[in-house]
Design a protein around this motif. Sequence first.
Motif, PDB file in Angstrom:
ATOM      1  N   MET A   1       0.842  -1.186   0.000  1.00 51.01           N
ATOM      2  CA  MET A   1       0.000   0.000   0.000  1.00 51.01           C
ATOM      3  C   MET A   1       0.883   1.243   0.000  1.00 51.01           C
ATOM      4  O   MET A   1       1.812   1.354   0.795  1.00 51.01           O
ATOM      5  CB  MET A   1      -0.898  -0.019   1.238  1.00 51.01           C
ATOM      6  N   ALA A   2       0.596   2.161  -0.870  1.00 48.79           N
ATOM      7  CA  ALA A   2       1.384   3.385  -0.987  1.00 48.79           C
ATOM      8  C   ALA A   2       1.058   4.344   0.163  1.00 48.79           C
ATOM      9  O   ALA A   2      -0.091   4.460   0.587  1.00 48.79           O
ATOM     10  CB  ALA A   2       1.105   4.061  -2.313  1.00 48.79           C
ATOM     11  N   VAL A   3       2.075   5.020   0.632  1.00 43.34           N
ATOM     12  CA  VAL A   3       1.897   6.013   1.683  1.00 43.34           C
ATOM     13  C   VAL A   3       1.396   7.309   1.047  1.00 43.34           C
ATOM     14  O   VAL A   3       1.948   7.781   0.063  1.00 43.34           O
ATOM     15  CB  VAL A   3       3.226   6.247   2.436  1.00 43.34           C
ATOM     16  N   THR A   4       0.332   7.860   1.622  1.00 39.99           N
ATOM     17  CA  THR A   4      -0.257   9.078   1.072  1.00 39.99           C
ATOM     18  C   THR A   4      -0.263  10.250   2.049  1.00 39.99           C
ATOM     19  O   THR A   4      -0.666  11.341   1.673  1.00 39.99           O
ATOM     20  CB  THR A   4      -1.708   8.812   0.616  1.00 39.99           C
ATOM     21  N   SER A   5       0.178  10.011   3.296  1.00 37.06           N
ATOM     22  CA  SER A   5       0.193  11.112   4.262  1.00 37.06           C
ATOM     23  C   SER A   5       1.305  10.907   5.292  1.00 37.06           C
ATOM     24  O   SER A   5       1.739   9.783   5.541  1.00 37.06           O
ATOM     25  CB  SER A   5      -1.147  11.217   4.990  1.00 37.06           C
ATOM     26  N   SER A   6       1.704  12.013   5.893  1.00 35.62           N
ATOM     27  CA  SER A   6       2.731  11.940   6.933  1.00 35.62           C
ATOM     28  C   SER A   6       2.208  11.190   8.160  1.00 35.62           C
ATOM     29  O   SER A   6       2.980  10.586   8.901  1.00 35.62           O
ATOM     30  CB  SER A   6       3.209  13.342   7.317  1.00 35.62           C
ATOM     31  N   VAL A   7       0.890  11.171   8.369  1.00 36.76           N
ATOM     32  CA  VAL A   7       0.310  10.441   9.504  1.00 36.76           C
ATOM     33  C   VAL A   7       0.597   8.948   9.368  1.00 36.76           C
ATOM     34  O   VAL A   7       0.852   8.270  10.367  1.00 36.76           O
ATOM     35  CB  VAL A   7      -1.202  10.721   9.633  1.00 36.76           C
ATOM     36  N   GLN A   8       0.600   8.428   8.144  1.00 37.42           N
ATOM     37  CA  GLN A   8       0.933   7.019   7.959  1.00 37.42           C
ATOM     38  C   GLN A   8       2.378   6.740   8.374  1.00 37.42           C
ATOM     39  O   GLN A   8       2.665   5.704   8.965  1.00 37.42           O
ATOM     40  CB  GLN A   8       0.711   6.614   6.497  1.00 37.42           C
ATOM     41  N   ILE A   9       3.274   7.664   8.087  1.00 28.49           N
ATOM     42  CA  ILE A   9       4.681   7.505   8.503  1.00 28.49           C
ATOM     43  C   ILE A   9       4.779   7.609  10.022  1.00 28.49           C
ATOM     44  O   ILE A   9       5.481   6.827  10.670  1.00 28.49           O
ATOM     45  CB  ILE A   9       5.583   8.536   7.798  1.00 28.49           C
ATOM     46  N   MET A  10       4.058   8.554  10.601  1.00 27.77           N
ATOM     47  CA  MET A  10       4.043   8.694  12.054  1.00 27.77           C
ATOM     48  C   MET A  10       3.524   7.417  12.705  1.00 27.77           C
ATOM     49  O   MET A  10       4.088   6.947  13.699  1.00 27.77           O
ATOM     50  CB  MET A  10       3.176   9.889  12.468  1.00 27.77           C
ATOM     51  N   ASN A  11       2.459   6.846  12.142  1.00 26.34           N
ATOM     52  CA  ASN A  11       1.918   5.599  12.678  1.00 26.34           C
ATOM     53  C   ASN A  11       2.895   4.445  12.502  1.00 26.34           C
ATOM     54  O   ASN A  11       2.995   3.578  13.369  1.00 26.34           O
ATOM     55  CB  ASN A  11       0.571   5.269  12.033  1.00 26.34           C
ATOM     56  N   GLY A  12       3.648   4.443  11.406  1.00 24.63           N
ATOM     57  CA  GLY A  12       4.678   3.421  11.220  1.00 24.63           C
ATOM     58  C   GLY A  12       5.702   3.467  12.343  1.00 24.63           C
ATOM     59  O   GLY A  12       6.142   2.434  12.846  1.00 24.63           O
ATOM     60  N   ALA A  13       6.089   4.677  12.753  1.00 24.13           N
ATOM     61  CA  ALA A  13       7.038   4.834  13.864  1.00 24.13           C
ATOM     62  C   ALA A  13       6.411   4.361  15.174  1.00 24.13           C
ATOM     63  O   ALA A  13       7.063   3.677  15.967  1.00 24.13           O
ATOM     64  CB  ALA A  13       7.485   6.288  13.973  1.00 24.13           C
ATOM     65  N   LEU A  14       5.166   4.735  15.398  1.00 21.24           N
ATOM     66  CA  LEU A  14       4.487   4.334  16.629  1.00 21.24           C
ATOM     67  C   LEU A  14       4.347   2.814  16.709  1.00 21.24           C
ATOM     68  O   LEU A  14       4.577   2.216  17.769  1.00 21.24           O
ATOM     69  CB  LEU A  14       3.115   5.006  16.725  1.00 21.24           C
ATOM     70  N   ILE A  15       3.994   2.176  15.607  1.00 25.75           N
ATOM     71  CA  ILE A  15       3.850   0.723  15.575  1.00 25.75           C
ATOM     72  C   ILE A  15       5.176   0.048  15.907  1.00 25.75           C
ATOM     73  O   ILE A  15       5.216  -0.949  16.626  1.00 25.75           O
ATOM     74  CB  ILE A  15       3.320   0.272  14.195  1.00 25.75           C
ATOM     75  N   LYS A  16       6.283   0.587  15.389  1.00 29.61           N
ATOM     76  CA  LYS A  16       7.605   0.004  15.652  1.00 29.61           C
ATOM     77  C   LYS A  16       7.952   0.060  17.139  1.00 29.61           C
ATOM     78  O   LYS A  16       8.806  -0.696  17.603  1.00 29.61           O
ATOM     79  CB  LYS A  16       8.659   0.697  14.796  1.00 29.61           C
ATOM     80  N   LEU A  17       7.282   0.942  17.867  1.00 28.73           N
ATOM     81  CA  LEU A  17       7.520   1.060  19.307  1.00 28.73           C
ATOM     82  C   LEU A  17       6.447   0.348  20.127  1.00 28.73           C
ATOM     83  O   LEU A  17       6.466   0.400  21.358  1.00 28.73           O
ATOM     84  CB  LEU A  17       7.566   2.541  19.706  1.00 28.73           C
ATOM     85  N   GLY A  18       5.505  -0.289  19.446  1.00 26.46           N
ATOM     86  CA  GLY A  18       4.430  -0.974  20.146  1.00 26.46           C
ATOM     87  C   GLY A  18       3.402  -0.022  20.717  1.00 26.46           C
ATOM     88  O   GLY A  18       2.665  -0.370  21.640  1.00 26.46           O
ATOM     89  N   ALA A  19       3.336   1.195  20.183  1.00 25.71           N
ATOM     90  CA  ALA A  19       2.393   2.197  20.682  1.00 25.71           C
ATOM     91  C   ALA A  19       1.119   2.210  19.830  1.00 25.71           C
ATOM     92  O   ALA A  19       1.105   1.727  18.696  1.00 25.71           O
ATOM     93  CB  ALA A  19       3.039   3.581  20.666  1.00 25.71           C
ATOM     94  N   GLU A  20       0.091   2.778  20.371  1.00 28.60           N
ATOM     95  CA  GLU A  20      -1.191   2.887  19.681  1.00 28.60           C
ATOM     96  C   GLU A  20      -1.101   3.927  18.561  1.00 28.60           C
ATOM     97  O   GLU A  20      -0.435   4.958  18.703  1.00 28.60           O
ATOM     98  CB  GLU A  20      -2.249   3.309  20.708  1.00 28.60           C
ATOM     99  N   ARG A  21      -1.782   3.665  17.471  1.00 27.98           N
ATOM    100  CA  ARG A  21      -1.800   4.587  16.325  1.00 27.98           C
ATOM    101  C   ARG A  21      -2.555   5.873  16.660  1.00 27.98           C
ATOM    102  O   ARG A  21      -3.328   5.923  17.612  1.00 27.98           O
ATOM    103  CB  ARG A  21      -2.518   3.943  15.133  1.00 27.98           C
ATOM    104  N   ILE A  22      -2.348   6.883  15.825  1.00 30.59           N
ATOM    105  CA  ILE A  22      -3.118   8.121  15.910  1.00 30.59           C
ATOM    106  C   ILE A  22      -3.996   8.198  14.661  1.00 30.59           C
ATOM    107  O   ILE A  22      -3.718   7.534  13.658  1.00 30.59           O
ATOM    108  CB  ILE A  22      -2.206   9.362  16.015  1.00 30.59           C
TER     109      ILE A  22
END
Length: 189
Positions: A1-22
């Motif tokens: 799936m192509a990334v279309t927003s910076s929020v998706q990148i932010m969520n990628g970082a949060l997921i890598k830390l085991g944190a809840e998405r925004i």
Amino acid sequence: MAVTSSVQIMNGALIKLGAERITAADDSNNRARLVNERYPHVRDAMLAAHPWRFNTAYASLALVTPTPDEVFDYDFLFELPSDCCRVFKTDLGSCEDWEQIEDGQLACNVSEVNIKYAKRITDVTLYPDFFIKALEYALAVDIAYALTQSQSRVDGAEKGYEKAMGEARSFSAQSASVTQVEASEWVDA
């Protein structure tokens, strides 16, 4: 799936830390405030960290006229492009023409300057997948301790970042033609 927003990148970082998405960068929770605050800084640092093929640009610099008197050791002052994260190379050759970069401007003793630079790209749809993965890990490393207070999460994010950066640099290098080195007595020696 192509990334279309910076929020998706932010969520990628949060997921890598085991944190809840925004759901949005301006959500009213600590995770969103933290990633939203740190994202532009980490993004720009990543864009400048390596001569990525996708954000390398070239420019002939515009002369600042008149040249301000406070440029002590140089005859000319040039404005860097507004989207410049880092200057990789100039066409200035000799030591006497050496440049100084300060406050978004380049000072030198030559009346024309061309540069190769890292271009700030904010449109995430222009980022290659390998860069997105490395950027997610870089953001994860940057926010890891503030978000988790766990050194093991920081260490894990750093290991992921190192691996992702190695892959990203390799993929970026492979997106150009191969430079042939000709054998000569000098090289053979």
